[in-house]
Scaffold this motif. Structure first.
Motif, PDB file in Angstrom:
ATOM      1  N   ARG A  62       0.860  -1.193   0.000  1.00 34.07           N
ATOM      2  CA  ARG A  62       0.000   0.000   0.000  1.00 34.07           C
ATOM      3  C   ARG A  62       0.891   1.236   0.000  1.00 34.07           C
ATOM      4  O   ARG A  62       2.019   1.219   0.500  1.00 34.07           O
ATOM      5  CB  ARG A  62      -0.892   0.010   1.252  1.00 34.07           C
ATOM      6  CG  ARG A  62      -1.863  -1.140   1.319  1.00 34.07           C
ATOM      7  CD  ARG A  62      -3.094  -0.907   0.459  1.00 34.07           C
ATOM      8  NE  ARG A  62      -3.993   0.059   1.072  1.00 34.07           N
ATOM      9  CZ  ARG A  62      -4.882  -0.249   2.002  1.00 34.07           C
ATOM     10  NH1 ARG A  62      -4.980  -1.488   2.474  1.00 34.07           N
ATOM     11  NH2 ARG A  62      -5.689   0.675   2.489  1.00 34.07           N
ATOM     12  N   LYS A  63       0.376   2.321  -0.518  1.00 36.82           N
ATOM     13  CA  LYS A  63       1.138   3.570  -0.589  1.00 36.82           C
ATOM     14  C   LYS A  63       1.555   4.039   0.818  1.00 36.82           C
ATOM     15  O   LYS A  63       0.756   4.022   1.752  1.00 36.82           O
ATOM     16  CB  LYS A  63       0.294   4.672  -1.238  1.00 36.82           C
ATOM     17  CG  LYS A  63       0.182   4.561  -2.757  1.00 36.82           C
ATOM     18  CD  LYS A  63       1.459   4.975  -3.443  1.00 36.82           C
ATOM     19  CE  LYS A  63       1.288   4.974  -4.955  1.00 36.82           C
ATOM     20  NZ  LYS A  63       2.560   5.234  -5.635  1.00 36.82           N
ATOM     21  N   CYS A  64       2.802   4.467   0.926  1.00 32.67           N
ATOM     22  CA  CYS A  64       3.291   4.954   2.213  1.00 32.67           C
ATOM     23  C   CYS A  64       2.526   6.200   2.659  1.00 32.67           C
ATOM     24  O   CYS A  64       2.345   6.429   3.858  1.00 32.67           O
ATOM     25  CB  CYS A  64       4.787   5.266   2.123  1.00 32.67           C
ATOM     26  SG  CYS A  64       5.809   3.783   1.983  1.00 32.67           S
ATOM     27  N   ALA A  65       2.078   6.997   1.701  1.00 27.39           N
ATOM     28  CA  ALA A  65       1.321   8.204   2.044  1.00 27.39           C
ATOM     29  C   ALA A  65       0.044   7.832   2.803  1.00 27.39           C
ATOM     30  O   ALA A  65      -0.379   8.532   3.726  1.00 27.39           O
ATOM     31  CB  ALA A  65       0.996   8.995   0.788  1.00 27.39           C
ATOM     32  N   ARG A  66      -0.572   6.721   2.415  1.00 26.99           N
ATOM     33  CA  ARG A  66      -1.788   6.252   3.105  1.00 26.99           C
ATOM     34  C   ARG A  66      -1.444   5.830   4.533  1.00 26.99           C
ATOM     35  O   ARG A  66      -2.161   6.157   5.492  1.00 26.99           O
ATOM     36  CB  ARG A  66      -2.400   5.083   2.334  1.00 26.99           C
ATOM     37  CG  ARG A  66      -3.529   4.367   3.077  1.00 26.99           C
ATOM     38  CD  ARG A  66      -4.743   5.259   3.235  1.00 26.99           C
ATOM     39  NE  ARG A  66      -5.671   4.793   4.241  1.00 26.99           N
ATOM     40  CZ  ARG A  66      -6.604   3.846   4.061  1.00 26.99           C
ATOM     41  NH1 ARG A  66      -6.709   3.255   2.880  1.00 26.99           N
ATOM     42  NH2 ARG A  66      -7.424   3.506   5.012  1.00 26.99           N
ATOM     43  N   VAL A  88      10.731   4.560   6.852  1.00 29.07           N
ATOM     44  CA  VAL A  88      11.841   4.292   5.928  1.00 29.07           C
ATOM     45  C   VAL A  88      12.964   3.545   6.633  1.00 29.07           C
ATOM     46  O   VAL A  88      13.495   2.553   6.114  1.00 29.07           O
ATOM     47  CB  VAL A  88      12.364   5.618   5.318  1.00 29.07           C
ATOM     48  CG1 VAL A  88      13.703   5.405   4.629  1.00 29.07           C
ATOM     49  CG2 VAL A  88      11.352   6.181   4.333  1.00 29.07           C
ATOM     50  N   VAL A  89      13.341   4.003   7.820  1.00 31.23           N
ATOM     51  CA  VAL A  89      14.438   3.352   8.562  1.00 31.23           C
ATOM     52  C   VAL A  89      14.097   1.899   8.869  1.00 31.23           C
ATOM     53  O   VAL A  89      14.964   1.015   8.781  1.00 31.23           O
ATOM     54  CB  VAL A  89      14.746   4.133   9.862  1.00 31.23           C
ATOM     55  CG1 VAL A  89      15.685   3.335  10.759  1.00 31.23           C
ATOM     56  CG2 VAL A  89      15.371   5.473   9.520  1.00 31.23           C
ATOM     57  N   PHE A 107      13.814   3.395  -1.298  1.00 32.40           N
ATOM     58  CA  PHE A 107      13.879   3.667   0.137  1.00 32.40           C
ATOM     59  C   PHE A 107      15.271   4.131   0.545  1.00 32.40           C
ATOM     60  O   PHE A 107      15.695   3.939   1.679  1.00 32.40           O
ATOM     61  CB  PHE A 107      13.474   2.428   0.933  1.00 32.40           C
ATOM     62  CG  PHE A 107      11.985   2.304   1.135  1.00 32.40           C
ATOM     63  CD1 PHE A 107      11.395   2.691   2.314  1.00 32.40           C
ATOM     64  CD2 PHE A 107      11.175   1.841   0.114  1.00 32.40           C
ATOM     65  CE1 PHE A 107      10.025   2.599   2.498  1.00 32.40           C
ATOM     66  CE2 PHE A 107       9.803   1.742   0.283  1.00 32.40           C
ATOM     67  CZ  PHE A 107       9.227   2.131   1.479  1.00 32.40           C
ATOM     68  N   GLY A 108      15.989   4.788  -0.376  1.00 35.80           N
ATOM     69  CA  GLY A 108      17.308   5.331  -0.047  1.00 35.80           C
ATOM     70  C   GLY A 108      18.397   4.289  -0.215  1.00 35.80           C
ATOM     71  O   GLY A 108      18.148   3.122  -0.514  1.00 35.80           O
ATOM     72  N   SER A 109      19.635   4.732  -0.020  1.00 29.02           N
ATOM     73  CA  SER A 109      20.781   3.838  -0.186  1.00 29.02           C
ATOM     74  C   SER A 109      21.756   4.020   0.961  1.00 29.02           C
ATOM     75  O   SER A 109      21.702   4.995   1.710  1.00 29.02           O
ATOM     76  CB  SER A 109      21.489   4.116  -1.512  1.00 29.02           C
ATOM     77  OG  SER A 109      22.248   5.311  -1.427  1.00 29.02           O
ATOM     78  N   ALA A 115      15.160   8.576   0.638  1.00 26.16           N
ATOM     79  CA  ALA A 115      14.051   7.826   0.040  1.00 26.16           C
ATOM     80  C   ALA A 115      13.214   8.748  -0.844  1.00 26.16           C
ATOM     81  O   ALA A 115      13.217   9.972  -0.668  1.00 26.16           O
ATOM     82  CB  ALA A 115      13.185   7.225   1.139  1.00 26.16           C
ATOM     83  N   ALA A 116      12.510   8.156  -1.794  1.00 27.05           N
ATOM     84  CA  ALA A 116      11.594   8.934  -2.630  1.00 27.05           C
ATOM     85  C   ALA A 116      10.446   9.445  -1.762  1.00 27.05           C
ATOM     86  O   ALA A 116      10.240   8.986  -0.635  1.00 27.05           O
ATOM     87  CB  ALA A 116      11.066   8.066  -3.767  1.00 27.05           C
ATOM     88  N   ALA A 117       9.715  10.401  -2.278  1.00 25.26           N
ATOM     89  CA  ALA A 117       8.582  10.961  -1.536  1.00 25.26           C
ATOM     90  C   ALA A 117       7.566   9.858  -1.232  1.00 25.26           C
ATOM     91  O   ALA A 117       7.436   8.882  -1.978  1.00 25.26           O
ATOM     92  CB  ALA A 117       7.940  12.080  -2.340  1.00 25.26           C
ATOM     93  N   MET A 118       6.829  10.023  -0.140  1.00 26.35           N
ATOM     94  CA  MET A 118       5.923   8.962   0.311  1.00 26.35           C
ATOM     95  C   MET A 118       4.801   8.668  -0.694  1.00 26.35           C
ATOM     96  O   MET A 118       4.206   7.593  -0.659  1.00 26.35           O
ATOM     97  CB  MET A 118       5.337   9.330   1.676  1.00 26.35           C
ATOM     98  CG  MET A 118       4.399  10.513   1.667  1.00 26.35           C
ATOM     99  SD  MET A 118       3.745  10.874   3.313  1.00 26.35           S
ATOM    100  CE  MET A 118       4.984  11.985   3.916  1.00 26.35           C
TER     101      MET A 118
END
Length: 746
Positions: A62-66, A88-89, A107-109, A115-118
């Motif tokens: 599911r979308k992280c924004a949700r 993200v962590v 989710f970053g490196s 990370a990309a936007a939620m």
């Protein structure tokens, strides 16, 4: 009108109480993890919200924004960025010993990319989170508390079955305190927990037979094994970690160093800094063995390659990297967590003790609830079995009853007043019935197919199973060893499914010692142009290009390459520059801004004097300021190790206009903005300490200020322009210090 009451109190008391309340709120409700589940409130609430939304490990992402929006609206009203960062962590395997969230998208490196936007990323619970962190929430094994606006309920702590505080570690900054707990190996921690459960008198040293030390997700090498016992005993200390360096042989007898694992502290911007630090070692000529460095890291892992010259001293170079860069770093341990509602620094055994107590508390509540449910089932099953034996009588009661209430009263209490019976015997038998409320309800709701022979047999079998479960649950609740065995079996199952091999090596390594290559001392010429770009060249090179060098550069100083240069600025500071920090090379090389190798800031300060530190040792320096203050200072006062010191003390709105080497047989000429000149003997300039303001050199008229100061040798001819007129300073009339000066018109 309602009476109002004014309470008078000290303002300091109000501030003190308010600050303490705020501090405790940050400590307990935001920054520190709970020792029971090892989670901070934002992590706990995010995982619980995902559980409530049904975002299981075996269901679509599911979308992280949700997730973030739902968590913020229901449980954590502290801004979306903190929630998303926590999410993200928990999905970054290079930061956590065991990821709790299965992320989908960017989710970053490990190199510090964010990370990309939620709105772009998706997530779901990891399998271990579902099975070991959120299972049995429906069995009332943890307390639920109201959320911030009391419209929802949230768990006070998650029913985590693993010692998460040790497995995933924690980092957090509260008010007046901070926590920093390293990650550990899941299998080792479970073995230590089992050992404690079998013998709660076990020592920290004995526990460390199971837990060898930290196990960082980035691997690396812990090099101070002997210090770990004290760290785990007290819950605080410093762990030294190194990256893993391998040597690869190349064609032509060359070698290269390959860094395959990095210290945990190097995650993020630390990798880029490491590359820059290695380049700085080459530029500053600390080593000449490195030919090239490249970062070839990928999804497969870290791979930083350092190409070496043929015949390079690999051991010495490796030790230099440990000593001069973050390839060897320190991880500060402070095992601080919230225990029983209070922040507490705990050792290894104490953390395991809290975890085991929590497991027994949860197991007790779980099996007590299960036992109560089985007892309720037993009661109903016994009622149905008994009902099957007198089913004809029950049917007669039901057919003769006018209402359900009458039938239930007969079944429970034997009341037969409002029921018609076929015979007196039936009525007498009905009056002897004594079913419980639950049994009577179950009998009334029973369907006719339950009277089939096979169904009755199944009921009897189910009753036997219920009795077995009750006996089992009572045994677990009444026997410590039985409950411990249940917890251990659960831990063994989780270990078998989720444990992995240790990544970090723990050993006692020798201190990194390297022999710094001595720089061959030689005389060089420092050149700096009017734009602040500086470099050094060989004396012979300068000699061949003297005319061009003198024309193009503002400062030209002969010095030793092992020495220092002193930069005096109009703000009264002296900055030191190591000559070796400046590029040495060809005459036409551009050089680097002097800002880059010193604390001098060309946007805030202006250079008024630049000299060689060694030559200044045996001289006296003359200072003149805009407000007419003068002094001379012994050059030895500027022989310091600091990169920046105060060279003189200034009054408000004053600044230095001139600094120079002064001799007793010289004359001083002060020139003001309005064209006044004052000439006096250098002997009249008082010698002061560098921290002194000095003495007045000239009385200034209103709104006038000293523009320039000149030091004249006896018989020297120095001419300056005043307007369109050329004035010879040597011909000015000799006056006294602190005079008014003479107006010279242009």
């Amino acid at each position: 009108m309602q009476d109002s009451q004014i309470i008078r109190t000290e303002y300091s008391d109000v501030m003190k109480k308010s600050y303490i309340d705020y501090a405790m709120s940050v400590i307990i409700a935001r920054a520190l993890p709970d020792v029971r589940d090892g989670l901070k409130p934002v992590q706990r609430r995010t995982l619980y919200d995902m559980h409530e939304l049904g975002i299981r490990y075996d269901r679509p992402y599911r979308k992280c924004a949700r997730i973030v929006g739902d968590t913020m609206g229901k449980y954590h009203p502290h801004g979306d960025s903190s929630i998303y960062e926590a999410l993200v962590v928990m999905a970054q395997e290079f930061k956590k010993g065991m990821i709790l969230v299965d992320g989908h998208g960017n989710f970053g490196s490990i190199e510090g990319d964010g990370a990309a936007a939620m709105r772009y990323t998706e997530a779901r619970l990891a399998k271990v989170t579902q099975e070991a962190y959120l299972a049995d929430l429906d069995k009332d094994i943890v307390d639920f508390v109201p959320n911030f606006d009391e419209t929802e309920k949230e768990p006070e702590v998650l029913p985590v079955r693993l010692p998460n505080l040790l497995v995933n570690g924690a980092e957090g900054i509260a008010v007046g305190m901070a926590t920093s707990i390293p990650t550990h190996n899941l299998g080792e921690v479970i073995d230590a927990v089992k050992a404690y459960m079998k013998n709660d008198d076990i020592s920290t040293k004995q526990l460390m037979r199971y837990i060898k030390g930290p196990d960082f997700p980035t691997g690396g090498i812990v090099v101070n094994k002997d210090d770990l016992l004290d760290i785990y005993e007290n819950g605080a200390g410093k762990i030294k970690i190194r990256g893993k360096v391998e040597v690869e042989e190349m064609k032509g007898g060359k070698s290269r160093l390959v860094i395959t694992e990095i210290p945990y502290t190097m995650i993020g911007a630390g990798i880029g800094k490491f590359l820059n630090d290695v380049c700085a070692l080459v530029e500053s000529k600390k080593t000449s063995d490195i030919v090239d460095i490249s970062n070839q890291s990928s999804k497969e892992g870290i791979r930083i390659v350092i190409e070496l010259k043929r015949g390079a001293d690999i051991e010495n170079l490796t030790n230099m990297l440990y000593k001069k860069t973050r390839l060897e770093d320190t991880f500060g341990v402070n095992m601080l967590a919230v225990a029983n509602g209070r922040p507490e620094t705990m050792g290894l055994k104490k953390i395991i003790e809290h975890h085991v107590d929590f497991q027994f508390e949860m197991a007790t509540r779980k099996y007590q609830n299960l036992l109560n449910k089985e007892k309720d089932k037993k009661e109903i099953q016994e009622g149905l079995i008994k009902a099957c034996d007198v089913i004809d009588l029950i049917i007669e009661i039901l057919r003769g009853s006018q209402s359900v209430k009458d039938a239930k009263a007969c079944l429970v209490s034997g009341v037969t007043d409002n029921i018609k019976f076929k015979t007196k015997i039936s009525k007498k038998m009905a009056s002897m019935l004594r079913f419980t409320e639950r049994q009577a309800t179950a009998i009334l709701e029973m369907r006719l197919y339950k009277l089939i022979g096979l169904e009755i047999e199944a009921l009897m079998k189910e009753h036997d199973e219920t009795l077995a479960k009750i006996a089992r649950y009572e045994e677990i609740l009444n026997n410590y060893d039985s409950m411990a065995q249940v917890i251990i079996e659960d831990l063994d199952r989780l270990k078998a499914e989720f444990a992995r091999k240790r990544r970090t090596v723990v050993e006692n390594a020798q201190e990194a010692v390297y022999e710094e290559k001595k720089v061959e001392e030689q005389e060089v010429v420092f050149l700096m142009d009017r734009f602040g770009y500086a470099k050094t060249v060989d004396s012979n090179t300068y000699g061949r290009n003297k005319e061009a060098a003198d024309a193009e550069n503002k400062y030209i100083i002969s010095c030793m390459n092992t020495g220092k240069l002193c930069v005096f600025t109009n703000t009264g500071k002296m900055h030191q520059v190591k000559v070796l920090d400046l590029p040495y090379g060809k005459f036409r090389d551009k050089g680097i801004p002097i800002d880059n190798v010193s604390n001098y800031d060309s946007t805030q300060e202006e250079i008024v004097y630049l000299c060689d530190s060694e030559q200044m040792r045996y001289a006296r320096l003359f200072f003149a300021t805009k407000q007419g203050m003068v002094k001379k200072v012994d050059g030895n006062e500027f022989q310091v190790a600091k990169r920046t010191i105060g060279a003189t003390k200034l009054q408000a709105d004053d600044m230095v206009v001139t600094v120079g080497v002064i001799c007793e047989d010289q004359s001083v000429v002060l020139r003001t903005k309005d064209g006044y000149f004052l000439k006096f003997s250098a002997e009249e300039v008082a010698e002061k300490k560098k921290g002194a303001i000095g003495v007045r050199g000239m009385k200034l008229r209103k709104d006038d200020e000293v523009k320039e100061a000149y030091l004249l040798e006896e018989g020297a001819e120095v001419k300056v322009m005043v307007g369109e007129r050329e004035v010879s300073l040597g011909r000015l009339k000799m006056g006294k210090r602190d005079g008014n000066g003479t107006k010279v018109r242009g």
